[in-house]
Design an enzyme around this catalytic site. Structure first.
Site, PDB file in Angstrom:
ATOM      1  N   GLU A 128     -33.558  38.366  13.068  1.00 34.92           N
ATOM      2  CA  GLU A 128     -32.308  38.266  13.605  1.00 34.92           C
ATOM      3  C   GLU A 128     -32.042  36.738  13.879  1.00 34.92           C
ATOM      4  OE1 GLU A 128     -30.032  40.081  13.630  1.00 34.92           O
ATOM      5  OE2 GLU A 128     -29.536  41.023  15.825  1.00 34.92           O
ATOM      6  N   THR A 181     -22.019  36.090  12.647  1.00 28.26           N
ATOM      7  CA  THR A 181     -22.412  36.075  13.966  1.00 28.26           C
ATOM      8  C   THR A 181     -22.491  34.358  14.199  1.00 28.26           C
ATOM      9  OG1 THR A 181     -23.327  38.062  13.868  1.00 28.26           O
ATOM     10  CG2 THR A 181     -24.271  36.591  15.597  1.00 28.26           C
TER      11      THR A 181
END
Ligand code: HSE
Length: 307
Positions: A128, A181
């Site tokens: 991530e 993101t």
């Protein structure tokens, strides 16, 4: 066991009032991953279909997560990973988390399960971090554990699993634009007014209490975000109209899924969730933007072995 095939589910992070700490697991959309144990040590990504993503493990979220796990175990073997991406990158429904979670889950199984699912979150967070520049776990935890998950703390990692109320269903519309993101995190303000924080943590507490007690009214009152949503919604075409339409058609709440552009709604009962989907669809049918729409129960299990 030398081979494992997995369904790696999409997830909704934040759920309005729980930025970076709350998420849920979806059931009707996810990637597929096959992992083979190999004699050659290390990680190889041998095939990715459905997305143009790097095969070099150091540049791939599944590869980085898998390498973090191998670093801890030092096994006498390696692994080859094949990924079929159904969740588009930059969709807001946990594409990178599905890949990172799938890799560590599958390898852990093939190694005889040295770690619990909760312990795997730490390794998957390395993937991530590669994808977004931040080690958040609000998509990873529900992908690995299912249901709703609350990250009570990151240091040390303290994850709380919450079962979904039985009649809760999610509707997700994914306009086919890409929002990174990292960029959607850069638009956020590093400081928030105390009054906003008070309302936000009141809502987060209310939502958690509502989930534990199956109190749909409390869930409805709590699904609000006055901190993140106002700064991100301008990047999502028709956000206000979609949200307003979802609420008018009976959804308990609606907001940005993860960092967008997907928009989620939660409803009591599948009929309401389907009606909300139909009405959301009508809005995007009036635009030139292609979209996908999903109605899903809350997946209680997370990643599933499918072979
Ligand atoms: N909590 C994260 C964010 C989820 O909103 O930036 C996206 O991966």
């Amino acid at each position: 066991m030398n081979r494992i095939k997995l369904f790696c589910p999409a997830t909704i992070a934040n759920l309005s009032c729980g930025f970076d700490v709350l998420g849920l697991c979806l059931d009707t959309i996810g990637d597929e991953m096959i992992i083979y144990k190999t004699d050659t040590k290390g990680i190889r990504i041998t095939r990715i279909t459905g997305a143009d993503l790097p095969l070099e493990p150091e540049q791939n979220v599944a590869g980085v997560a898998a390498m973090a796990l191998l670093e801890a175990v030092q096994p006498d073997c390696g692994f080859a990973i094949e990924i079929t991406k159904n969740i588009k990158a930059g969709s807001g429904i946990g594409s990178s988390a599905a890949s990172a979670a799938g890799a560590v889950f599958g390898i852990n199984e093939l190694l005889g399960r040295p770690f619990t699912a909760k312990e795997l979150v730490r390794f998957a967070m390395k993937g991530e971090a590669l994808a977004s520049g931040s080690e958040h776990a609000d998509n990873l935890a529900p992908a690995l554990l299912g249901g709703f998950t609350l990250i009570r703390g990151y240091d040390p990692l303290d994850i709380i699993c919450i079962d979904s109320p039985p009649a809760l269903f999610a509707t997700v519309i994914h306009p086919q634009i890409t929002l990174k993101t990292s960029e959607m995190r850069a638009v956020l303000s590093p400081e928030i007014p105390l009054k906003s924080a008070i309302r936000q943590w009141g809502n987060l507490g209310g939502l958690i209490a509502g989930l534990y007690t199956n109190d749909y009214g409390l869930i409805q009152r709590s699904l609000q975000d006055e901190i993140i949503e106002p700064l991100r919604k301008r990047y999502i075409p028709n956000f206000d109209l979609v949200k307003e339409t979802a609420l008018k058609n009976g959804a308990l709440g609606a907001g940005i899924s993860g960092s967008g552009p997907s928009i989620y709604a939660l409803s009591q009962g599948i009929e309401t969730a389907q009606k909300v989907a139909l009405e959301m669809k009508k809005i995007y049918n009036d635009t030139t933007i292609p979209f996908e729409i999903y109605v899903s129960k809350i997946n209680p299990d997370g990643i599933r072995i499918i072979n």
